[in-house]
Each structure stands twice: as structure tokens, then as C-alpha cells.
Design an enzyme around this catalytic site. Structure first.
Site: not given
Ligand code: SAH
Length: 476
Positions: A22, A272, A303-305, A227, A250, A389, A418
């Protein structure tokens, strides 16, 4: 057993099932979903296998197959029910490098069979590396419900148009965009509803339109990657990553984020790190323009915005000057992510009515003077400062704030990384920070939150500058 999914072609020799019971019948039936015929080696077969043999789908071979019977097979399944015989078949197959599976005997297997969702041309294989077969079955049931039953018709239609589209629509990104439009649009709907004539007409018209149109120029998307935690990507960011031909990213872009990129996308790091060599901004701009002009979908991932200390404005200017199509996808900026993780609000009806985004780093890498900021005015109000920064200049900034009249006990929380697994937080007052900035032991990337909100009850572990490194102050 860690495994990797692939789809096997049965164009050459048929696959072999050893055993006639089977279980062997179940496996032969499964293989017949992909194979024209299956060979079955057994001395006796159950009626189902006999019927399949009668119908020409199965060829019966003698039991106990040897090396010559196994050589060159795309795969072998040993399901005799006799442990010794299954082990013998497995050993020969593995010695020959022929993939072998013995049901429920992982130690004898070189491959495992996935749970399968079968829509004809469209097949989905689900595996859990043997860890959770029931989970795989549940996923299969879910996919069975979610996927349109006529998906196969859509795939067949696409196959029918493959050659004409390849001939008329340029390869690479124009062709991919063509198919994306087909699968997202009215043609796909018509095919799924069973109106294949309408679907054919629509695809035909789309080919004509694509051929008549001027050569497509590419576009650039400035995308915020958030972040670090990929869960903080927006759906638009994920869609952009999936559409990109090339991604310039980045250093601060989180590891899991690029996992969302299209597999064939070209990934270019232009990161950078402070003080380290990176691709100069002018070169990044030139690269963005060159690739978009070549017709590619270019994602500039930041990174971030992209518009918070991301030099997004400079890139935008260059792209506008080049006359390119641009799209901006916002991201969760680090300061907002840090506040969310701490569970402290950045505005608060009692203690904070405004938020100021500050950079601790001046263009050109000089020490920031903060002359452009009216710190004295900020000192008087209910305000929160978010410092980016600022790892090397946090002490200097704290001094400036004291000089401007901020109260010495004003709370500060620094958040490193963060939203990432290695997130770390340190609390201090601005007077402590001004006197002992090194005691925070801060590493980049970090944001600092200055203001009364930094003294509100926060979530999670927070180190205290006074206690460091001996003790940790734990809130909530
Ligand atoms: N465009 C990014 C900032 C770029 S400048 C934003 O909107 O978050 C780079 C700085 O962002 C770093 O020196 C630090 O101050 C901050 N940063 C980026 N990622 C981070 C993280 N995961 N935790 C804490 N600070 C962060």
C-alpha cells in the site's frame, strides 16, 4: 536534517519505487503527478499498482534491484516494509549519488518529500525539515483554501504567450513589468474566471501596447528601511524591494531587510560608517541616474526614513535634475522606533508639546556648534529633543543644553541599536552626561532622547549611568 527545496525533472529515466504494498502504491501515485511513468520493483503488487501497470503508468521490475537498476534514476523511494531491504536500497542509492527516500526513516534518506499544493503547472512544496509535519499539513490546507482553483489555467496561458512576449518585449525589467501587469490586471482576472478568450485578447493588446510604446525609462525609489527590525518595513517598502532590479543600500540597513529583495536583484552596498571610506555622494547620485536611464527599477534603500538625516534631499535634487521618475517610500525613523521600544511617548499633554530632531554631526565632519538652534528658547518650553549621530558629541551637546538653561536633572535616555536584537538603553541626566559622557559606553548607531518624557516609566531593562557597569536599573 536541514534541506533545500528544488523541483526535479523526470524527463530522463523514470523514478523507481522499491516495494509493492500500500505504501509503495501511495508513493507511486504521488510520483505520477510529475512523471509520465514510474518503475516499481517488487515480487508482489497490490491491486492498485497492478491496475496502474495495466494502464501503462507503472512498469513492473523484479524485486531486490541492484546497482544497475538504481543507476541514473532521478530519485528512488524504498518502501518495501522490510527494514533490511530498505536500508540496502538506501545504501546503494547513496553510494551512487541517487537521491533516496525511505518513509519514516530520516537516517536513510537523502531527500524528504514535501507537502504539496498542486494546481497543475503551479506547484507549491512545503517543508519543515522534518520538524513539524503537522504544521506543513496545516499550511497546505490554508494554501489550498487561499489559492484560486484555476491558477493552473493562468499559468498555462502565460506559457502560451511566453514566446511571443519574449520576441516583442525587451528582456529584463520591461519584460518583468509586462508580466507583473498581466498577473495583476484584467487579463489574469478573466483567465481565473474561465474567460480565456478575453484573457488572450487582453494579453495580445498589452503586447501591442508594449511594442508601440517608447522605450521605458527606469525609475528611482528612495525607500526607508526602518531602524533594523524587518517587521518595521512598510508594505510599500517590501513591494519596492520585490520590484527592484538594483538596490543601493546603506550600512544601517538591517540584516533581515534585504531578505525581502527579489532574488535576482543586484545589491550594491554604498554604506557610510562614520570616519570610514564609503562611496561619495556624487558617485551614488551618478549611479542612481545611470541605472534608471538604462531602464532599471532602482531602489535607494536608507536606514530609518530617507528624509531624516539621510541626505535624501540631495539625492532627490540630483534625480529631479536628471528628469527621472521618483517615488519616496517613508520609513520608521530611529528616534520613533526607540520611543516605541521604550514605550515612552515623544509628545505628552503634560510634559512635551513639540519634538525636535537634532543632528550631533555637522556636514563636513566638524564639531557641531548648534548656533543655528535657539537652544535657550527650547529650554523654556515643554519639548523633547531627539539626537541622531550624537555618539561622540553627546557630552558636548549636554554642556550646550546646560549653558542654554536646561535644568541639570533633565532626563536623557540613549538607545543603541533600536529595534534590533542587540538593543541597549542607558539613562542619565544632562548634568551627568555633560560630566561623564564616556560612562554611557555608547556605540553607534544610537539616538538620545532628551526631555521630561525620558523620565516617564519605561518598558524593559535600562542601565543607569551612575551604576554602570556594576548595576542595572530595571523599570516596569
Ligand atoms: N535616516 C535615518 C537616520 C540616518 S543618520 C533615520 O531616519 O533613522 C544615522 C543615525 O541614525 C545614527 O547615527 C543614529 O543616530 C541613528 N540610527 C539609525 N538607526 C538606528 C538604530 N537602529 N538605533 C539607534 N539609532 C539609529
Amino acid at each position: 536534517m536541514r534541506t533545500f527545496p528544488i523541483f526535479v525533472s523526470f524527463a530522463g529515466k523514470p523514478p523507481l519505487v522499491v516495494g509493492g504494498g500500500e505504501l509503495a502504491a501511495v508513493k507511486a501515485r504521488l510520483l505520477l503527478k510529475g512523471a509520465a511513468t514510474v518503475d516499481v520493483a517488487a515480487s508482489h503488487v497490490v491491486p492498485e499498482l497492478a491496475a496502474l501497470a495495466e494502464a501503462g503508468h507503472v512498469s513492473l521490475l523484479a524485486a531486490r534491484p541492484g546497482i544497475d537498476r538504481l543507476r541514473g534514476r532521478p530519485l528512488v523511494i524504498a518502501a518495501t516494509g522490510d527494514d533490511e531491504e530498505d536500508a540496502r536500497v538506501s545504501a546503494i542509492a547513496r553510494a551512487l549519488g541517487v537521491p533516496v527516500n525511505v518513509p519514516d526513516r530520516p537516517e536513510l534518506c537523502s531527500f524528504v518529500l514535501p507537502a504539496i499544493v498542486d494546481r497543475g503547472e503551479v506547484t507549491i512544496a512545503i517543508g519543515t525539515s522534518g520538524a513539524a509535519p503537522v504544521l506543513a499539513q496545516r499550511l497546505r490546507a490554508w494554501l489550498e483554501r487561499e489559492l484560486h482553483p484555476r491558477l493552473d489555467a493562468l499559468a498555462k496561458l502565460a506559457a502560451e504567450f511566453r514566446a511571443p512576449v519574449a520576441e516583442k518585449v525587451p528582456s529584463g525589467s520591461p519584460r518583468r513589468r509586462f508580466w507583473e501587469a498581466v498577473f495583476e490586471g484584467a487579463a489574469a482576472e478573466a483567465a481565473l474566471e474561465g474567460d480565456e478568450d478575453k484573457a488572450r485578447a487582453l494579453i495580445g493588446a498589452a503586447i501591442k501596447q508594449a511594442t508601440d510604446a517608447a522605450p521605458a525609462s527606469g525609475r528611482v525609489l528612495l525607500v526607508g528601511a526602518g531602524p533594523g527590525d524587518p517587521e518595521l518595513l512598510t508594505m510599500k517598502a517590501v513591494r519596492a524591494l520585490k520590484a527592484a532590479d538594483v538596490i543601493l543600500y546603506d550600512r544601517l540597513v538591517g540584516e533581515g531587510v534585504l531578505d525581502h529583495a527579489r532574488r535576482e536583484a543586484e545589491l550594491i552596498p554604498v554604506g557610510k560608517a562614520k570616519g570610514l571610506h564609503s562611496v561619495p555622494q556624487a558617485e551614488i547620485n551618478a549611479l542612481l541616474i545611470e541605472r534608471a536611464r538604462a531602464g532599471q527599477t532602482v531602489v535607494r534603500l536608507k536606514g530609518g526614513d530617507p528624509f531624516i538625516f539621510g541626505r535624501g534631499g540631495e539625492e532627490l535634487d540630483a534625480l529631479r535634475e536628471a528628469g527621472l521618475t521618483i517615488e519616496i517610500v517613508p520609513g520608521v525613523t530611529a528616534g520613533i522606533a526607540a520611543a516605541a521600544s521604550l514605550q515612552i511617548p515623544l509628545t505628552h499633554r503634560d510634559v512635551s508639546h513639540t519634538v525636535t530632531f537634532l543632528s550631533g554631526h555637522e556636514a563636513g565632519g566638524e564639531e557641531p556648534s548648534f548656533e543655528h538652534l535657539d537652544l535657550a528658547a527650547l529650554a523654556g518650553g515643554k519639548n523633547t529633543l531627539l539626537l541622531y549621530m550624537g555618539v561622540t558629541t553627546a557630552g558636548l551637546i549636554a554642556k550646550k543644553l546646560l549653558e542654554a538653561g536646561f535644568r541639570p536633572e533633565l532626563p536623557v535616555i540613549a538607545v543603541e541599536n533600536a529595534s534590533r536584537e542587540n538593543e541597549r538603553r542607558v539613562a542619565a541626566t544632562i548634568a551627568e552626561l555633560a560630566a561623564h559622557p564616556e560612562r554611557l559606553g555608547l556605540k553607534s548607531p544610537a539616538v538620545l532622547i532628551f526631555g521630561e518624557v525620558a523620565g516617564l516609566p519605561a518598558h524593559g531593562v535600562i542601565e543607569d549611568i551612575l551604576a554602570l557597569p556594576e548595576l542595572a536599573r530595571v523599570y516596569a
